[in-house]
Design an enzyme around this catalytic site. Structure first.
Site, PDB file in Angstrom:
ATOM      1  N   SER A  73       2.822  -3.204  -3.447  1.00  0.00           N
ATOM      2  CA  SER A  73       4.061  -2.433  -3.334  1.00  0.00           C
ATOM      3  C   SER A  73       4.402  -2.248  -1.856  1.00  0.00           C
ATOM      4  O   SER A  73       3.611  -2.581  -0.969  1.00  0.00           O
ATOM      5  CB  SER A  73       3.902  -1.082  -4.031  1.00  0.00           C
ATOM      6  OG  SER A  73       2.859  -0.340  -3.429  1.00  0.00           O
ATOM      7  N   TYR A  74       5.554  -1.675  -1.613  1.00  0.00           N
ATOM      8  CA  TYR A  74       6.036  -1.487  -0.241  1.00  0.00           C
ATOM      9  C   TYR A  74       4.992  -0.726   0.580  1.00  0.00           C
ATOM     10  O   TYR A  74       4.593   0.375   0.215  1.00  0.00           O
ATOM     11  CB  TYR A  74       7.356  -0.711  -0.282  1.00  0.00           C
ATOM     12  CG  TYR A  74       8.072  -0.635   1.034  1.00  0.00           C
ATOM     13  CD1 TYR A  74       8.729  -1.741   1.551  1.00  0.00           C
ATOM     14  CD2 TYR A  74       8.079   0.548   1.762  1.00  0.00           C
ATOM     15  CE1 TYR A  74       9.399  -1.673   2.763  1.00  0.00           C
ATOM     16  CE2 TYR A  74       8.747   0.636   2.976  1.00  0.00           C
ATOM     17  CZ  TYR A  74       9.400  -0.490   3.467  1.00  0.00           C
ATOM     18  OH  TYR A  74      10.051  -0.421   4.670  1.00  0.00           O
ATOM     19  N   PRO A  75       4.509  -1.332   1.684  1.00  0.00           N
ATOM     20  CA  PRO A  75       3.382  -0.725   2.400  1.00  0.00           C
ATOM     21  C   PRO A  75       3.740   0.369   3.400  1.00  0.00           C
ATOM     22  O   PRO A  75       2.883   1.174   3.749  1.00  0.00           O
ATOM     23  CB  PRO A  75       2.757  -1.917   3.126  1.00  0.00           C
ATOM     24  CG  PRO A  75       3.906  -2.847   3.366  1.00  0.00           C
ATOM     25  CD  PRO A  75       4.830  -2.665   2.193  1.00  0.00           C
TER      26      PRO A  75
END
Length: 194
Positions: A73-75
């Protein structure tokens, strides 16, 4: 505390004469150590630095690469929790992950349905905690696989049971001096076994 050699020598002589200690108290307690929260970028950077010596910038670049490959997922998040809708997708994601031979041994330990502590709508920001997407990582560079495995490992820990530890304290008097010893014993490894 023995301040000097003379005091230590006198104490040693007293102990030789006393022959035995008198137990004045024993106490036991069992504590539950909860699993850690999922990872945000800062925690991922700390873990990767401790384990692999990566700099924060290197971890940022590796995580961004994993995100662009649709593996995580978006880090770039400061959140360590998940919203309900993302949490609902986890059984399928975890099933795919646990099908891989290196993670299969953890399958019977996990309790995704019971790990509600990862859900916190009040602490969930625009971008939730870093998790894997369920897509197969395929052939990754060594550094990418190390960071990916850190994320998987934290997910395994977060969805594992608590660790249960028994602590024992023994108080004793020996040669007119008070002694205390503390020990612990792991009753159930829980998430610490990951």
């Amino acid at each position: 505390d023995l301040p000097d050699k003379e005091s230590a020598t006198m104490f040693f002589q007293d102990c030789k004469l006393a022959h035995q200690a008198q137990i004045t108290g024993i106490s036991h307690s069992v504590k539950e150590i909860l699993p850690p929260d999922l990872l945000d970028l800062t925690q991922l950077q700390k873990e990767a630095n401790i384990r692999y010596g990566f700099t924060a910038s290197e971890v940022y670049d590796i995580a961004q690469s994993l995100y662009e490959k649709k593996l995580i997922s978006y880090p770039r998040t400061a959140c360590r929790f998940l919203p309900e809708d993302v949490y609902a997708t986890l059984p399928a994601v975890m099933e795919k992950m646990l099908a891989r031979k290196e993670f299969r041994t953890y399958a019977d330990r996990l309790d995704i349905a019971g790990a509600k502590a990862v859900i916190n709508p009040l602490k969930t920001t625009e971008h939730h905690a870093i998790i894997i997407t369920g897509m197969s990582p395929g052939d990754l560079a060594r550094e990418e696989m190390q960071v990916y495995t850190l994320i998987v490992g934290r997910m395994l820990e977060a969805f594992s049971p608590s660790c249960k530890v028994e602590y024992t304290t023994v108080d004793a008097v020996y040669a007119a001096h008070k002694f205390r010893t503390r020990t612990y014993r792991i009753l159930e490894k829980g998430w610490t076994g990951v």
